[in-house]
Enzyme design. Sequence first.
Site, PDB file in Angstrom:
ATOM      1  N   GLY A   1       0.881  -1.279  -0.137  1.00 51.24           N
ATOM      2  CA  GLY A   1       0.009  -0.042  -0.003  1.00 51.24           C
ATOM      3  C   GLY A   1       0.869   1.374   0.248  1.00 51.24           C
ATOM      4  O   GLY A   1       1.959   1.038   0.071  1.00 51.24           O
ATOM      5  N   CYS A   2       0.130   2.516  -0.269  1.00 42.81           N
ATOM      6  CA  CYS A   2       1.006   3.741  -0.298  1.00 42.81           C
ATOM      7  C   CYS A   2       1.370   4.158   1.007  1.00 42.81           C
ATOM      8  O   CYS A   2       2.862   4.676   1.111  1.00 42.81           O
ATOM      9  CB  CYS A   2       0.101   4.752  -1.063  1.00 42.81           C
ATOM     10  SG  CYS A   2      -1.582   4.814   0.022  1.00 42.81           S
ATOM     11  N   PHE A   3       0.317   4.091   1.824  1.00 47.13           N
ATOM     12  CA  PHE A   3       1.116   4.614   3.318  1.00 47.13           C
ATOM     13  C   PHE A   3       2.127   3.533   3.840  1.00 47.13           C
ATOM     14  O   PHE A   3       3.199   4.007   4.442  1.00 47.13           O
ATOM     15  CB  PHE A   3      -0.190   4.451   4.499  1.00 47.13           C
ATOM     16  CG  PHE A   3      -1.065   5.864   4.378  1.00 47.13           C
ATOM     17  CD1 PHE A   3      -0.419   7.142   4.467  1.00 47.13           C
ATOM     18  CD2 PHE A   3      -2.288   5.832   3.989  1.00 47.13           C
ATOM     19  CE1 PHE A   3      -1.018   8.161   4.569  1.00 47.13           C
ATOM     20  CE2 PHE A   3      -3.043   7.083   4.006  1.00 47.13           C
ATOM     21  CZ  PHE A   3      -2.294   8.171   4.329  1.00 47.13           C
TER      22      PHE A   3
ATOM     23  N   THR B   1       4.305   1.819   2.032  1.00 43.59           N
ATOM     24  CA  THR B   1       5.670   1.992   1.358  1.00 43.59           C
ATOM     25  C   THR B   1       6.205   3.110   2.040  1.00 43.59           C
ATOM     26  O   THR B   1       7.366   3.124   2.320  1.00 43.59           O
ATOM     27  CB  THR B   1       5.334   2.097   0.174  1.00 43.59           C
ATOM     28  OG1 THR B   1       4.684   1.220  -0.503  1.00 43.59           O
ATOM     29  CG2 THR B   1       6.583   2.571  -0.744  1.00 43.59           C
ATOM     30  N   ALA B   2       5.699   4.304   2.380  1.00 42.52           N
ATOM     31  CA  ALA B   2       6.489   5.468   2.755  1.00 42.52           C
ATOM     32  C   ALA B   2       6.833   4.914   4.165  1.00 42.52           C
ATOM     33  O   ALA B   2       8.095   5.335   4.780  1.00 42.52           O
ATOM     34  CB  ALA B   2       5.635   6.782   2.752  1.00 42.52           C
TER      35      ALA B   2
END
Length: 365
Positions: free
Chosen positions: A167-169, A171-172
Amino acid sequence: MPSSSSSSASATPSSSVPHVRAAIVGSTGYGGVELIRLLAAHPYVTVTSVISSSNAGEPFAAGYPHLTEIRTDILDAVDPALIAGKADVVFFATPHGVSTKLASQFLAAGLKVIDLSGDFRLKDRESYAQWYKKEAPQQDELEKAVFGMSELFGDEVRGADFVTNPGCFPTATTLGLYPAVKAGWIDPDSIIVDAKTGVSGSGRGLNMSAHFSEVNENFKAYKVHQHQHTPEVEQTLARAAGAPVTVSFTTHLVPMTRGIMSTMYASLTDKSRTTADFRELYQQFYEGRPFVRVRPEGTYPSTKEVYGSNYCDIGVLVDERTKRLTVISVIDNLVKGASGQAIQNLNLMMGWDETTGLTFLPVYP
């Protein structure tokens, strides 16, 4: 630490490299159209089928006029047998719950599968049902899906047939925390994550939270203590810690189109460690990972500086007063947080250099 996921294969087009035909299920969403944009620059991949269950039979460019005379496709229906004759790999850029029903059919038809949804990320079926409010895939299917966080688990992705894209969150957030957790330099039970995202993270569908009047000149927390990416962050950090990890995770919506910033805090296990120590740790950990950039001491990344790119930029700082570490990590949620990372995973699956088709610069300003 995990070994580098860099490959010795050349990113230069070569007649000896097999050409791959790609299909995209969910091609009319933001993740799908971003895949089309990025794959247009890939030397070894051609998008041969764009698929939509709701708009089958319509011209693709009707929904995205910026692709007029560039993509003249008619949208295909979801038909694994038909798509198997057109493609070698299928990307699922679909809402949660779709690939649970379809991924196994495409795998059985002989295609490689890269799933951008959350259906196969969590390996615990009860956890998926709790956080996603949907029935989980069968356990044997969950075990088949390789978690494709390229910088951490690239060796597992290489040669796989089925990859679940992070997911995007997560990953960061995970890229920002993993080196410190792996080294044992922070207390994993003390981790607090304050994360912000642009509006495109909620997809193209109509909902009140993405309404212009609701978002413009506004800044709000949402899904407080309930965001479905929480267990994914914890599951991945547990691999670094070698034990279960529980984090405080709060997400916010900000009035911008793209971008994620995760600001993370954790207590030091050795209070004598300095910012310089952590910078050296992170630089060594991410050496050979071309898409992670560790900022010089005293400088911290902003979302604009990775806009439109596959980079994750990280800044670290030890607060000498509180003896806590602060990590700031930024990505473009549609690229490194979704479609760019999916292509990075495809490159590893095929044995290509992981940067192939992804070496474009961030867009600025």
